[in-house]
Design an enzyme around this catalytic site. Sequence first.
Site, PDB file in Angstrom:
ATOM      1  N   THR A 190       0.813  -1.213   0.000  1.00 16.00           N
ATOM      2  CA  THR A 190       0.000   0.000   0.000  1.00 16.00           C
ATOM      3  C   THR A 190       0.849   1.267   0.000  1.00 16.00           C
ATOM      4  O   THR A 190       2.021   1.254   0.366  1.00 16.00           O
ATOM      5  CB  THR A 190      -0.947   0.012   1.212  1.00 16.00           C
ATOM      6  OG1 THR A 190      -0.188   0.029   2.418  1.00 16.00           O
ATOM      7  CG2 THR A 190      -1.872  -1.189   1.206  1.00 16.00           C
ATOM      8  N   ASP A 191       0.206   2.363  -0.398  1.00 19.64           N
ATOM      9  CA  ASP A 191       0.873   3.659  -0.371  1.00 19.64           C
ATOM     10  C   ASP A 191       0.398   4.438   0.858  1.00 19.64           C
ATOM     11  O   ASP A 191      -0.312   3.896   1.710  1.00 19.64           O
ATOM     12  CB  ASP A 191       0.632   4.424  -1.675  1.00 19.64           C
ATOM     13  CG  ASP A 191      -0.837   4.710  -1.942  1.00 19.64           C
ATOM     14  OD1 ASP A 191      -1.661   4.636  -1.007  1.00 19.64           O
ATOM     15  OD2 ASP A 191      -1.164   5.014  -3.108  1.00 19.64           O
ATOM     16  N   LEU A 192       0.748   5.701   0.936  1.00 19.85           N
ATOM     17  CA  LEU A 192       0.396   6.506   2.105  1.00 19.85           C
ATOM     18  C   LEU A 192      -1.107   6.673   2.305  1.00 19.85           C
ATOM     19  O   LEU A 192      -1.561   6.921   3.409  1.00 19.85           O
ATOM     20  CB  LEU A 192       1.049   7.890   2.012  1.00 19.85           C
ATOM     21  CG  LEU A 192       2.567   7.901   2.183  1.00 19.85           C
ATOM     22  CD1 LEU A 192       3.112   9.306   1.949  1.00 19.85           C
ATOM     23  CD2 LEU A 192       2.967   7.383   3.550  1.00 19.85           C
TER      24      LEU A 192
END
Length: 154
Positions: A28-30
């Site tokens: 996942t990203d931020l």
Amino acid sequence: MPVADRPAEGRFDGGVHHFPLRVYFEDTDLSGVVYHANYLRYMERARSDMLRIAGIDQRAFFEGGGGAYAVADVQLRFRSPARLDDALMVVSRLERVRAADVLVHQQVRCGTALLAEARITVALVSASGRPTRQPPHWIAIYQGLVGQGELQRP
């Protein structure tokens, strides 16, 4: 190795390959959704396992000096995000086989939701990087799978 300890390989349902996986924090990203490039990684894993269980030994071919598959074209469409801990299914179907390449239609799904969809052409290239013909027994395997089954539509 006991069956329970083996990595997931997915399964064929007719000519359609189903490959389960889970979204981990590292995917996942931020914003908490799967980073866009990871969908291509998921599809690559599914294609590799699909070929392995179909009887295509890419490693032996490469180690024997025959070359390897390279992605020649990708048409990818994102529809909805996957999130941490989602259970995903990558569904793959062979659409076309030619002398040196194969076209694979792939979907990444979460339950009934279509998250991403791609048509990916992989070409067999020699050790020198030039396109080369696929072994005849690989083409026969592919021809047995091309066009079998249908992918779910959203």
